[in-house]
Design a protein around this motif. Structure first.
Motif, mmCIF file in Angstrom:
data_model
loop_
_atom_site.group_PDB
_atom_site.id
_atom_site.type_symbol
_atom_site.label_atom_id
_atom_site.label_comp_id
_atom_site.label_asym_id
_atom_site.label_seq_id
_atom_site.Cartn_x
_atom_site.Cartn_y
_atom_site.Cartn_z
ATOM 1 N N PRO A 190 28.986 10.821 24.398
ATOM 2 C CA PRO A 190 29.572 12.084 23.917
ATOM 3 C C PRO A 190 28.527 12.943 23.216
ATOM 4 O O PRO A 190 27.679 12.452 22.478
ATOM 5 C CB PRO A 190 30.656 11.623 22.937
ATOM 6 N N GLY A 191 28.589 14.237 23.466
ATOM 7 C CA GLY A 191 27.660 15.156 22.830
ATOM 8 C C GLY A 191 26.354 15.274 23.592
ATOM 9 O O GLY A 191 26.313 15.375 24.817
ATOM 10 N N ALA A 192 25.261 15.235 22.851
ATOM 11 C CA ALA A 192 23.938 15.430 23.433
ATOM 12 C C ALA A 192 23.430 14.153 24.093
ATOM 13 O O ALA A 192 24.001 13.066 23.942
ATOM 14 C CB ALA A 192 22.957 15.883 22.351
ATOM 15 N N THR A 214 25.273 29.902 28.215
ATOM 16 C CA THR A 214 26.251 29.732 27.136
ATOM 17 C C THR A 214 26.883 28.341 27.143
ATOM 18 O O THR A 214 28.000 28.151 26.645
ATOM 19 C CB THR A 214 27.352 30.798 27.256
ATOM 20 N N ALA A 215 26.192 27.341 27.708
ATOM 21 C CA ALA A 215 26.761 25.994 27.780
ATOM 22 C C ALA A 215 26.945 25.387 26.392
ATOM 23 O O ALA A 215 27.891 24.633 26.159
ATOM 24 C CB ALA A 215 25.854 25.092 28.628
ATOM 25 N N ALA A 216 26.026 25.719 25.458
ATOM 26 C CA ALA A 216 26.138 25.158 24.111
ATOM 27 C C ALA A 216 27.396 25.633 23.403
ATOM 28 O O ALA A 216 27.977 24.904 22.585
ATOM 29 C CB ALA A 216 24.898 25.543 23.301
ATOM 30 N N ARG A 217 27.866 26.834 23.710
ATOM 31 C CA ARG A 217 29.081 27.357 23.075
ATOM 32 C C ARG A 217 30.310 26.580 23.538
ATOM 33 O O ARG A 217 31.216 26.295 22.750
ATOM 34 C CB ARG A 217 29.244 28.834 23.397
ATOM 35 N N HIS A 218 30.345 26.213 24.809
ATOM 36 C CA HIS A 218 31.500 25.485 25.333
ATOM 37 C C HIS A 218 31.534 24.053 24.801
ATOM 38 O O HIS A 218 32.611 23.522 24.520
ATOM 39 C CB HIS A 218 31.470 25.486 26.864
ATOM 40 N N VAL A 219 30.367 23.424 24.672
ATOM 41 C CA VAL A 219 30.325 22.049 24.176
ATOM 42 C C VAL A 219 30.564 22.014 22.677
ATOM 43 O O VAL A 219 31.248 21.120 22.160
ATOM 44 C CB VAL A 219 28.979 21.398 24.541
ATOM 45 N N GLY A 220 30.018 22.980 21.947
ATOM 46 C CA GLY A 220 30.122 22.998 20.496
ATOM 47 C C GLY A 220 28.799 22.667 19.858
ATOM 48 O O GLY A 220 28.276 21.548 20.038
ATOM 49 N N ILE A 221 28.202 23.619 19.150
ATOM 50 C CA ILE A 221 26.874 23.429 18.582
ATOM 51 C C ILE A 221 26.878 22.374 17.479
ATOM 52 O O ILE A 221 25.912 21.623 17.315
ATOM 53 C CB ILE A 221 26.325 24.781 18.059
ATOM 54 N N LEU A 233 24.551 19.010 17.423
ATOM 55 C CA LEU A 233 23.638 18.708 16.323
ATOM 56 C C LEU A 233 23.869 17.302 15.779
ATOM 57 O O LEU A 233 22.914 16.537 15.563
ATOM 58 C CB LEU A 233 23.797 19.736 15.209
ATOM 59 N N LEU A 234 25.120 16.949 15.556
ATOM 60 C CA LEU A 234 25.429 15.633 14.999
ATOM 61 C C LEU A 234 25.064 14.513 15.964
ATOM 62 O O LEU A 234 24.448 13.512 15.576
ATOM 63 C CB LEU A 234 26.912 15.557 14.637
ATOM 64 N N SER A 235 25.428 14.672 17.227
ATOM 65 C CA SER A 235 25.140 13.622 18.201
ATOM 66 C C SER A 235 23.647 13.494 18.479
ATOM 67 O O SER A 235 23.113 12.377 18.578
ATOM 68 C CB SER A 235 25.897 13.897 19.505
ATOM 69 N N ALA A 236 22.938 14.625 18.571
ATOM 70 C CA ALA A 236 21.494 14.576 18.825
ATOM 71 C C ALA A 236 20.760 13.913 17.664
ATOM 72 O O ALA A 236 19.865 13.080 17.873
ATOM 73 C CB ALA A 236 20.958 15.986 19.055
ATOM 74 N N THR A 237 21.145 14.259 16.435
ATOM 75 C CA THR A 237 20.505 13.650 15.265
ATOM 76 C C THR A 237 20.790 12.159 15.198
ATOM 77 O O THR A 237 19.893 11.351 14.908
ATOM 78 C CB THR A 237 20.992 14.340 13.985
ATOM 79 N N LEU A 238 22.025 11.771 15.476
ATOM 80 C CA LEU A 238 22.389 10.353 15.423
ATOM 81 C C LEU A 238 21.666 9.544 16.488
ATOM 82 O O LEU A 238 21.102 8.472 16.196
ATOM 83 C CB LEU A 238 23.902 10.214 15.601
ATOM 84 N N TYR A 239 21.632 10.032 17.704
ATOM 85 C CA TYR A 239 20.978 9.295 18.786
ATOM 86 C C TYR A 239 19.467 9.173 18.554
ATOM 87 O O TYR A 239 18.879 8.112 18.782
ATOM 88 C CB TYR A 239 21.236 9.983 20.126
ATOM 89 N N ASP A 240 18.866 10.251 18.113
ATOM 90 C CA ASP A 240 17.415 10.220 17.881
ATOM 91 C C ASP A 240 17.058 9.303 16.708
ATOM 92 O O ASP A 240 16.021 8.629 16.738
ATOM 93 C CB ASP A 240 16.889 11.630 17.619
ATOM 94 N N LEU A 241 17.911 9.267 15.685
ATOM 95 C CA LEU A 241 17.656 8.361 14.556
ATOM 96 C C LEU A 241 17.801 6.900 14.967
ATOM 97 O O LEU A 241 17.081 6.037 14.464
ATOM 98 C CB LEU A 241 18.611 8.678 13.408
ATOM 99 N N LEU A 242 18.718 6.618 15.884
ATOM 100 C CA LEU A 242 18.878 5.244 16.350
ATOM 101 C C LEU A 242 17.701 4.795 17.218
ATOM 102 O O LEU A 242 17.304 3.618 17.182
ATOM 103 C CB LEU A 242 20.187 5.115 17.145
ATOM 104 N N LEU A 243 17.131 5.708 17.977
ATOM 105 C CA LEU A 243 15.997 5.362 18.841
ATOM 106 C C LEU A 243 14.658 5.415 18.109
ATOM 107 O O LEU A 243 13.703 4.758 18.539
ATOM 108 C CB LEU A 243 15.945 6.309 20.040
ATOM 109 N N ALA A 244 14.569 6.200 17.047
ATOM 110 C CA ALA A 244 13.284 6.435 16.373
ATOM 111 C C ALA A 244 12.598 5.161 15.895
ATOM 112 O O ALA A 244 11.382 5.008 16.092
ATOM 113 C CB ALA A 244 13.482 7.410 15.218
ATOM 114 N N PRO A 245 13.287 4.198 15.261
ATOM 115 C CA PRO A 245 12.571 2.993 14.798
ATOM 116 C C PRO A 245 11.960 2.165 15.919
ATOM 117 O O PRO A 245 11.036 1.377 15.667
ATOM 118 C CB PRO A 245 13.670 2.199 14.063
ATOM 119 N N PHE A 246 12.445 2.323 17.137
ATOM 120 C CA PHE A 246 11.926 1.545 18.264
ATOM 121 C C PHE A 246 10.866 2.304 19.063
ATOM 122 O O PHE A 246 10.191 1.696 19.902
ATOM 123 C CB PHE A 246 13.076 1.163 19.206
ATOM 124 N N VAL A 247 10.736 3.600 18.823
ATOM 125 C CA VAL A 247 9.837 4.427 19.630
ATOM 126 C C VAL A 247 8.682 4.981 18.805
ATOM 127 O O VAL A 247 7.500 4.802 19.147
ATOM 128 C CB VAL A 247 10.613 5.581 20.301
#
Length: 237
Positions: A30-32, A129-136, A140-154
C-alpha cells in the motif's frame, strides 16, 4: 569522478534498479514503492560528498527514467535524485566518517520525504496528477516507513564499500595524497626506504659528531692538565 567510484557505483545502481523494478515494485504494497535506488544514492553521497552525490543521483535517476516500465517524463527522477544526492553529500563531515547513525538516519528520512514531494511537484508541473489521486500524505508516510525499514540493511553496506575504495592508496585518492608533501604519503611502502636512509644518515652524523667532540674534549683536557701541572710546579718552586 574517479575510476574507483565509477567501478563501484555503476554495479550498485544497476543491481538496486533491477531489484526495485523486478521485486519491490511487484509486491503490491500500500502506498509508495520501497525506493532501493534512493538508499544506494544516499549511502554513496554520505561518503563521496555533495559533488559525487549529485552526479551519482543524476545518472542513477536518468537510468531509472529510461528503464522499463517507466511511464513518466525522462529526466524527472534524474532531477529528484540529483538534488537528493547533493543535499545528502552536504552532511559529510570533514573527517569523512559519521560518529553515530543519527545523521545518516535523519538523511534517509529527509531523502524519503524530499524525493516524494519533489517527484509529485515535478509531476504536477508536467501534468501528472497521479499523486493527487493516491494521496500525498499516504505516499509520504509509506515511503518514509519503507525506506526506514530498508535503510539498516542497505546504507551501512553501501557506505562501507565506498569507504574501502576511497581508502585504497593505489586509486589515487585525494585524501591520502593531501596528507603528505608531493602526494606520496598514501604510498607508505615508497617512503619507508627513504625514511630509513635518512634516519641512518642522521645516526651516523650524530655518532661522528660525538667522536669528534670526544677527541676534541680529550685534547682540551690534556692541554688543561698540562697547564695545571705547570702552575702547580711554579707554585712548588
Amino acid at each position: 569522478m574517479r575510476i574507483n567510484r565509477i567501478l563501484l557505483s555503476a554495479p550498485l545502481v544497476v543491481v538496486a534498479l533491477v531489484i526495485q523494478v523486478t521485486i519491490l515494485a511487484r509486491l503490491q504494497l500500500p502506498g509508495a514503492v520501497p525506493d532501493l535506488l534512493l538508499l544506494v544514492v544516499v549511502g554513496l553521497a554520505l561518503v563521496y560528498g555533495h559533488v559525487g552525490g549529485a552526479l551519482l543521483g543524476f545518472f542513477a535517476g536518468l537510468l531509472a527514467d529510461l528503464a522499463p516500465p517507466s511511464d513518466h517524463a525522462i529526466g524527472r527522477y534524474a532531477l529528484v535524485l540529483c538534488v537528493i544526492g547533493y543535499a545528502a553529500g552536504l552532511t559529510k563531515p570533514e573527517s569523512g566518517r559519521h560518529r553515530s547513525a543519527t545523521v545518516p538516519l535523519m538523511v534517509v528520512i529527509g531523502a524519503a520525504i524530499g524525493s516524494t514531494l519533489m517527484y509529485a511537484g515535478v509531476g504536477a508541473l508536467v501534468g501528472d496528477t497521479a499523486a493527487r489521486h493516491v494521496g500525498i500524505v499516504g505516499l509520504l508516510l509509506s515511503a518514509t516507513l519503507y525506506d526506514l525499514l530498508l535503510a539498516p540493511f542497505v546504507v551501512p553496506l553501501v557506505m562501507a564499500a565506498a569507504r574501502r575504495t576511497e581508502g585504497d592508496p593505489l586509486t589515487g585518492d585525494g585524501t591520502s595524497g593531501a596528507s603528505g608533501s608531493g602526494g606520496t604519503s598514501g604510498y607508505g611502502w615508497l617512503t619507508t626506504g627513504t625514511g630509513l636512509k635518512a634516519s641512518r644518515g642522521a645516526m651516523k652524523s650524530v655518532r661522528s659528531g660525538a667522536r669528534i667532540g670526544s677527541q676534541r674534549g680529550g685534547l682540551l683536557g690534556k692541554s688543561a692538565r698540562d697547564k695545571v701541572g705547570r702552575i702547580k710546579g711554579v707554585k712548588r718552586l
